[in-house]
Design an enzyme around this catalytic site. Structure first.
Site, PDB file in Angstrom:
ATOM      1  N   LYS A 193     -50.009   7.762 -49.213  1.00 12.50           N
ATOM      2  CA  LYS A 193     -49.919   6.706 -48.192  1.00 12.50           C
ATOM      3  C   LYS A 193     -48.549   6.057 -48.288  1.00 12.50           C
ATOM      4  CE  LYS A 193     -52.183   2.422 -46.701  1.00 12.50           C
ATOM      5  NZ  LYS A 193     -53.274   1.457 -47.001  1.00 12.50           N
ATOM      6  N   LYS A 246     -51.204   9.520 -44.841  1.00 11.21           N
ATOM      7  CA  LYS A 246     -51.148   8.400 -43.895  1.00 11.21           C
ATOM      8  C   LYS A 246     -49.762   7.784 -43.949  1.00 11.21           C
ATOM      9  CE  LYS A 246     -53.297   3.938 -42.849  1.00 11.21           C
ATOM     10  NZ  LYS A 246     -54.252   2.891 -43.278  1.00 11.21           N
TER      11      LYS A 246
END
Length: 321
Positions: A193, A246
């Site tokens: 992420k 992400k």
């Protein structure tokens, strides 16, 4: 001479030789629940995305199932926030209450919970603060993350998804869940992420703007490709069941790297900024919205994603049905 057009001239043959397919079962749809009744407030930066009270969430679940969408990821917006995100640690908090209600009303709905503290803390960061270094105290946050995981598990969640990017989080949660008798509860790790500008509109819907600084001290530098792979492989070694990248759109190379290095299922989060760009460009007449949306979803699958978390999921389902 190769004549590639031989397999392109007929629409049915193009379908037969198509290498990448997008289906309704590929998607997880995000939902944002807040206290109250009769609340369905559209987020101005994300047209078509709403903060909803639980009664409206239940109506939304009925709509989702009618579209063939049976997987959701749930985010909570509590009535009261404090320094440690106490609502997330309570069996009667907003998330635990919502999970019980959804699973009671729609037992076939596959409910994933985002496990973090940024929506629940008054400072907007993802755990207990380390004031000296102006960051999150990793190890103290691991302790309360384990408590949060057990709250979700007792409520009947189907999968948890820790998003705070704490080092050692998967080992911590796996040990807590196994020790609590939830050894069959899977973990979808936000394993890679990035500290991304693409999250901007999410701060509006989740009401999680940091009160100071940003999250660069614990989320990944967007410039780092090798470290991105190490992050996901570390979570795999700790026992993650599903990995995630992400954001997705600017990180297709990372998705491919992880796909080639790991045999675990791989999710991508098609984040708020990516969604908002397409929405606003479509509204301005700059793009063929449906075409670009589907091309984007195909790009995620082609890069190696098995699962797509996306605010576009309902629109995609309507096109596919």
């Amino acid at each position: 001479m190769d004549r590639f057009r031989r397999t392109r001239l007929n629409t049915h043959l193009r379908s037969l030789v198509r290498e990448t397919h997008v289906g309704v079962n590929d998607f997880i749809y995000p939902l944002f629940v807040r206290p109250g009744e009769g609340i369905k407030t559209e987020v101005s930066s994300m047209p078509g995305v709403y903060q909803m009270s639980l009664d409206e969430i239940l109506k939304e679940c009925e709509l989702l199932q009618s579209l063939g969408l049976y997987s959701i990821i749930l985010f909570g917006i509590p009535e009261v926030k404090d320094s440690v995100g106490s609502d997330a640690l309570c069996d009667h908090g907003i998330i635990a209450t919502a999970v019980r209600a959804i699973k009671h009303a729609y037992p076939k709905m596959f409910v994933v919970t985002d496990l973090c503290f940024c929506e629940y803390t008054d400072h907007g960061h993802c755990g207990i603060l380390d004031h000296v270094h102006e960051t999150v105290d990793n190890d103290l946050t691991l302790g309360i993350s384990a408590q949060q995981a057990l709250v979700h598990a007792r409520a009947g969640v189907d999968m948890i998804a820790p998003s705070g990017m704490m080092d050692g989080i998967i080992t911590t949660l796996r040990d807590a869940l196994d020790g609590g008798g939830y050894e069959n509860l899977p973990i979808m790790s936000y394993s890679t992420k990035f500290a991304s500008g693409y999250y901007g509109p999410f701060r509006d819907v989740a009401e999680s703007v940091p009160s100071f600084g940003d999250r660069s001290t614990y989320q990944m530098d967007p410039a780092n490709r090798r470290e991105a792979l190490r992050e996901s492989l570390a979570d795999e070694a700790q026992g993650a069941d599903i990995l995630m990248v992400k954001p997705a759109l600017a990180y297709l190379d990372i998705i491919r790297d992880i796909r080639e290095a790991s045999n675990l299922p791989l999710a991508v989060y098609n984040v708020s900024g990516e969604y908002a760009m397409l929405k606003h460009a479509g509204a301005a007449g700059l793009i063929d919205y449906n075409r670009v949306m589907m091309e984007t979803m195909i790009g995620f699958k082609r890069a190696g994603a098995d699962i797509i978390i996306s605010y576009h999921a309902k629109e995609v389902a309507r096109l596919l049905n």
